[in-house]
Design a protein around this motif. Structure first.
Motif, mmCIF file in Angstrom:
data_model
loop_
_atom_site.group_PDB
_atom_site.id
_atom_site.type_symbol
_atom_site.label_atom_id
_atom_site.label_comp_id
_atom_site.label_asym_id
_atom_site.label_seq_id
_atom_site.Cartn_x
_atom_site.Cartn_y
_atom_site.Cartn_z
ATOM 1 N N SER A 140 23.541 19.293 44.905
ATOM 2 C CA SER A 140 22.732 19.193 43.685
ATOM 3 C C SER A 140 21.762 20.372 43.640
ATOM 4 N N SER A 141 22.120 21.403 42.890
ATOM 5 C CA SER A 141 21.289 22.598 42.837
ATOM 6 C C SER A 141 19.949 22.297 42.165
ATOM 7 N N CYS A 142 18.887 22.898 42.720
ATOM 8 C CA CYS A 142 17.547 22.710 42.151
ATOM 9 C C CYS A 142 16.651 23.817 42.687
ATOM 10 N N GLU A 143 15.915 24.489 41.792
ATOM 11 C CA GLU A 143 15.036 25.576 42.217
ATOM 12 C C GLU A 143 13.633 25.092 42.546
ATOM 13 N N ARG A 356 10.425 27.689 22.459
ATOM 14 C CA ARG A 356 10.284 26.833 21.274
ATOM 15 C C ARG A 356 11.171 25.601 21.370
ATOM 16 N N TRP A 357 12.343 25.774 21.921
ATOM 17 C CA TRP A 357 13.299 24.673 22.011
ATOM 18 C C TRP A 357 13.281 23.980 23.380
ATOM 19 N N MET A 358 12.426 24.418 24.271
ATOM 20 C CA MET A 358 12.273 23.784 25.591
ATOM 21 C C MET A 358 13.633 23.632 26.299
ATOM 22 N N LEU A 359 14.302 24.758 26.486
ATOM 23 C CA LEU A 359 15.644 24.750 27.068
ATOM 24 C C LEU A 359 15.647 24.826 28.585
ATOM 25 N N THR A 360 14.472 25.076 29.193
ATOM 26 C CA THR A 360 14.452 25.282 30.646
ATOM 27 C C THR A 360 14.445 23.976 31.431
ATOM 28 N N GLY A 361 14.055 22.871 30.794
ATOM 29 C CA GLY A 361 14.059 21.584 31.497
ATOM 30 C C GLY A 361 15.462 21.087 31.776
ATOM 31 N N PHE A 362 15.583 20.218 32.765
ATOM 32 C CA PHE A 362 16.855 19.583 33.120
ATOM 33 C C PHE A 362 17.942 20.617 33.452
ATOM 34 N N ASP A 363 17.541 21.789 33.974
ATOM 35 C CA ASP A 363 18.510 22.846 34.310
ATOM 36 C C ASP A 363 19.318 23.269 33.094
ATOM 37 N N GLY A 364 18.690 23.229 31.914
ATOM 38 C CA GLY A 364 19.403 23.509 30.681
ATOM 39 C C GLY A 364 20.076 24.873 30.663
ATOM 40 N N LEU A 365 19.357 25.924 31.048
ATOM 41 C CA LEU A 365 19.923 27.272 31.010
ATOM 42 C C LEU A 365 21.032 27.440 32.035
ATOM 43 N N SER A 366 20.867 26.816 33.198
ATOM 44 C CA SER A 366 21.913 26.898 34.224
ATOM 45 C C SER A 366 23.196 26.223 33.756
ATOM 46 N N LEU A 367 23.061 25.078 33.093
ATOM 47 C CA LEU A 367 24.241 24.366 32.603
ATOM 48 C C LEU A 367 24.869 25.085 31.410
ATOM 49 N N LEU A 368 24.064 25.752 30.597
ATOM 50 C CA LEU A 368 24.608 26.583 29.519
ATOM 51 C C LEU A 368 25.429 27.726 30.110
ATOM 52 N N HIS A 369 24.904 28.345 31.148
ATOM 53 C CA HIS A 369 25.627 29.417 31.854
ATOM 54 C C HIS A 369 26.959 28.901 32.381
ATOM 55 N N LYS A 428 26.340 10.281 23.664
ATOM 56 C CA LYS A 428 26.553 9.484 24.866
ATOM 57 C C LYS A 428 25.915 10.094 26.111
ATOM 58 N N GLN A 429 25.296 11.256 25.988
ATOM 59 C CA GLN A 429 24.720 11.909 27.154
ATOM 60 C C GLN A 429 23.622 11.049 27.769
ATOM 61 N N THR A 430 23.640 10.963 29.101
ATOM 62 C CA THR A 430 22.647 10.145 29.808
ATOM 63 C C THR A 430 21.658 10.992 30.586
ATOM 64 N N MET A 431 21.939 12.272 30.732
ATOM 65 C CA MET A 431 21.079 13.100 31.568
ATOM 66 C C MET A 431 19.747 13.407 30.892
ATOM 67 N N THR A 432 19.799 13.719 29.634
ATOM 68 C CA THR A 432 18.595 14.161 28.949
ATOM 69 C C THR A 432 18.694 13.772 27.473
ATOM 70 N N SER A 433 17.806 14.312 26.650
ATOM 71 C CA SER A 433 17.794 13.948 25.242
ATOM 72 C C SER A 433 19.009 14.512 24.522
ATOM 73 N N VAL A 434 19.405 13.808 23.484
ATOM 74 C CA VAL A 434 20.490 14.293 22.624
ATOM 75 C C VAL A 434 20.087 15.630 22.016
ATOM 76 N N LEU A 435 18.800 15.795 21.746
ATOM 77 C CA LEU A 435 18.317 17.013 21.100
ATOM 78 C C LEU A 435 18.604 18.251 21.951
ATOM 79 N N LEU A 436 18.355 18.175 23.258
ATOM 80 C CA LEU A 436 18.631 19.324 24.127
ATOM 81 C C LEU A 436 20.127 19.629 24.151
ATOM 82 N N THR A 437 20.951 18.583 24.199
ATOM 83 C CA THR A 437 22.399 18.775 24.193
ATOM 84 C C THR A 437 22.839 19.469 22.912
ATOM 85 N N VAL A 438 22.277 19.045 21.783
ATOM 86 C CA VAL A 438 22.587 19.675 20.497
ATOM 87 C C VAL A 438 22.212 21.153 20.516
#
Length: 507
Positions: A140-143, A356-369, A428-438
């Motif tokens: 489980s990667s985490c910085e 503005r979109w708070m993409l850094t939480g929940f490893d958002g940028l890493s998962l986008l990569h 159906k995402q359970t990790m974080t908000s639907v908004l971040l997934t969108v």
């Protein structure tokens, strides 16, 4: 003439050099994990788990009963068959809290080692905590600094670390089996029994709580069956996967309403977890209260994975998540140069709106990569629905370095990177908000379209801006007129996003 059985066995083992097995003789359950190393990554090929409840056979004088030993030996006889074809140097077997405590442990080990044909190493509490942390770090990667909790049958390990390095660790004498016998022996799920168990756990935690709280960890993960059970309940009851103290207290009230152990029925609670559920819940509540835990998620591994990676020096000290992605890219013949091009474009767009979109939480940028690198995973099957095939492969693969919830988000991004948008999958995402997934989905889709010519020199110099959920894609003056196919694709993307209720404007 009789065949040389020994030579045949050695021949089989020589063909199994890349297969490894780890057995964990826990106080509640015995586990066996078998993996194959494929393309620089670990592929699980077998898991076996049996409830043994070894700790229940330990009396006040720390003598392990013959009945408990027999349960253990019978389980190990099942494991032994699977070990026969694995090279001895690729097998590790460890014992934990109950075997540490039992005064007559040698009696159990003598027969156990004879059954398995391999030595058993009983590890100390501190060593168990260290190995658990390594298992979490490698799966489980985490910085950030993280708190790791593992509630076992007779002990609970607490670790704070950063990256692959534990900073502080402790092994405490409390567990879901020992606390079950001590505080729920009458099988009553009363508020009084829960209160007594929680108070006892808080007393055990009191000498170390301040030291752990002072380390300033940012993320909490759980590595035990108790945490998994809580997460399964939350998801089954329509919540996301984050465990919080109010949610735990709500689950406790559901248990109290049931009244008795034999009447315990909670939506999402698996039958096999019911026996030690109340005591594990009480210990977990005490941990949340004493360590001021705001939220906790489930890790991707623990003790068994830590032992496993100690046998794989080639995978130590590396980014396991990236290893997993690289392995998939090789296995499914992904165009790595183009995948990197899409990833660079996606991260460039994301960084422009990240704050503005708070993409850094929940490893958002890493998962986008990761999603950008794997967006063409399904092309090996066929083109038309390759985004669906890619999502399916991700959903049904073992992905070291990703928790199950991260895997679900990765799947949703790959599935939705082109064509019609499946809003139900996003919801159906359970990790974080639907908004971040969108938001991540919208950025990935734009990156894919903008990179469609598959040439670096053809990439436009673009910027994104907007207010709220509006996105404005700014392109160089006259560029759209000079690239009619790209213009048509971008205009089609505007239509796709508008159909999903998302505002996208081209300029």
């Amino acid at each position: 003439m009789q065949p040389d059985v020994h030579a045949a066995a050695e021949s089989i083992r020589s063909d199994q050099q890349d297969i490894y097995a780890v057995i964990d003789l826990g106080s509640n359950s015995f586990h066996m994990l078998m993996v194959k190393v494929v393309g620089g990554s670990v592929q699980v090929i077998g898991r076996v788990k049996r409830k043994v409840r070894l700790a229940a056979g330990l009396n006040d004088n720390l003598v392990l009963s013959r009945r408990a030993m027999k349960r253990g030996w019978e389980c190990l006889a099942l494991f032994a068959e699977r070990l026969q074809d694995i090279p001895p140097q690729n097998v590790r077997i460890v014992g934990t809290a109950t075997l540490r405590l039992a005064r007559n442990v040698k009696t159990f080990l003598h027969d156990a080692e004879h059954i398995l044909g391999h030595p058993i190493r009983v590890i100390s509490g501190d060593e168990e905590a260290r190995i658990i942390y390594q298992g979490v770090a490698h799966t489980s990667s985490c910085e950030q600094n993280r708190l790791v909790i593992d509630i076992g049958g007779a002990s609970t390990e607490i670790i704070v670390g950063q990256g692959v390095q534990p900073l502080k660790l402790s092994s405490l004498h409390m567990g879901c089996v020992t606390f079950l016998d001590a505080y729920f022996a009458d099988a009553q799920l009363s508020e009084e029994n829960f209160a007594a168990a929680i108070a006892a756990a808080e007393q055990v935690l009191a000498p170390v709580a301040d030291e752990f709280n002072a380390l300033g960890w940012q993320v909490a993960v759980g590595a035990s069956g108790t945490v998994q059970a809580m997460q399964e309940i939350l998801i089954a009851q329509g919540m996301d996967e984050t465990i919080t103290l109010p949610r735990l207290e709500g689950i406790m009230q559901q248990a109290v309403i049931c009244g008795r152990q034999d009447q315990l029925s909670i939506i999402g609670l698996a039958q096999e977890r019911k026996q030690v559920f109340p005591s594990g819940l009480a210990v977990l509540i005490a941990l949340f209260r004493s360590l001021h835990i705001k939220g906790m998620t489930l890790s991707g591994g623990a003790l068994r994975e830590g032992v496993l990676y100690s046998m794989l020096p080639q995978l130590q000290g590396t980014d396991v998540r990236q290893h997993t992605i690289n392995s998939l890219m090789v296995r499914y013949h992904i165009d790595q140069q183009h995948a990197s091009r899409v990833s660079d474009m996606a991260l460039s767009l994301a960084n422009q709106v990240a704050s503005r979109w708070m993409l850094t939480g929940f490893d958002g940028l890493s998962l986008l990569h990761g999603a950008a690198l794997l967006h063409e995973l399904g092309l090996l099957i066929e083109y038309k629905n390759h985004h669906h095939h890619g999502g399916y492969i991700i959903s049904h693969s073992d992905l070291p370095g990703f928790t199950r919830a991260q895997q679900q988000l990765l799947m949703a991004l790959v599935h939705n990177h082109r064509a019609d948008i499946n809003r139900e999958l996003i919801a159906k995402q359970t990790m974080t908000s639907v908004l971040l997934t969108v938001r991540l989905t919208r950025i990935l889709r734009l990156a894919v379209v903008l990179s469609m010519r598959r040439r670096h020199e053809a990439l436009p110099n673009v910027s994104v801006s907007g207010k709220g959920e509006q996105l404005i894609l700014q392109l160089p003056a006259g560029w759209l007129d000079q690239h009619p196919l790209m213009r048509a694709e971008l205009e089609q993307e505007v239509q796709y996003q508008q159909a999903a209720g998302w505002e996208l404007e081209l300029r």
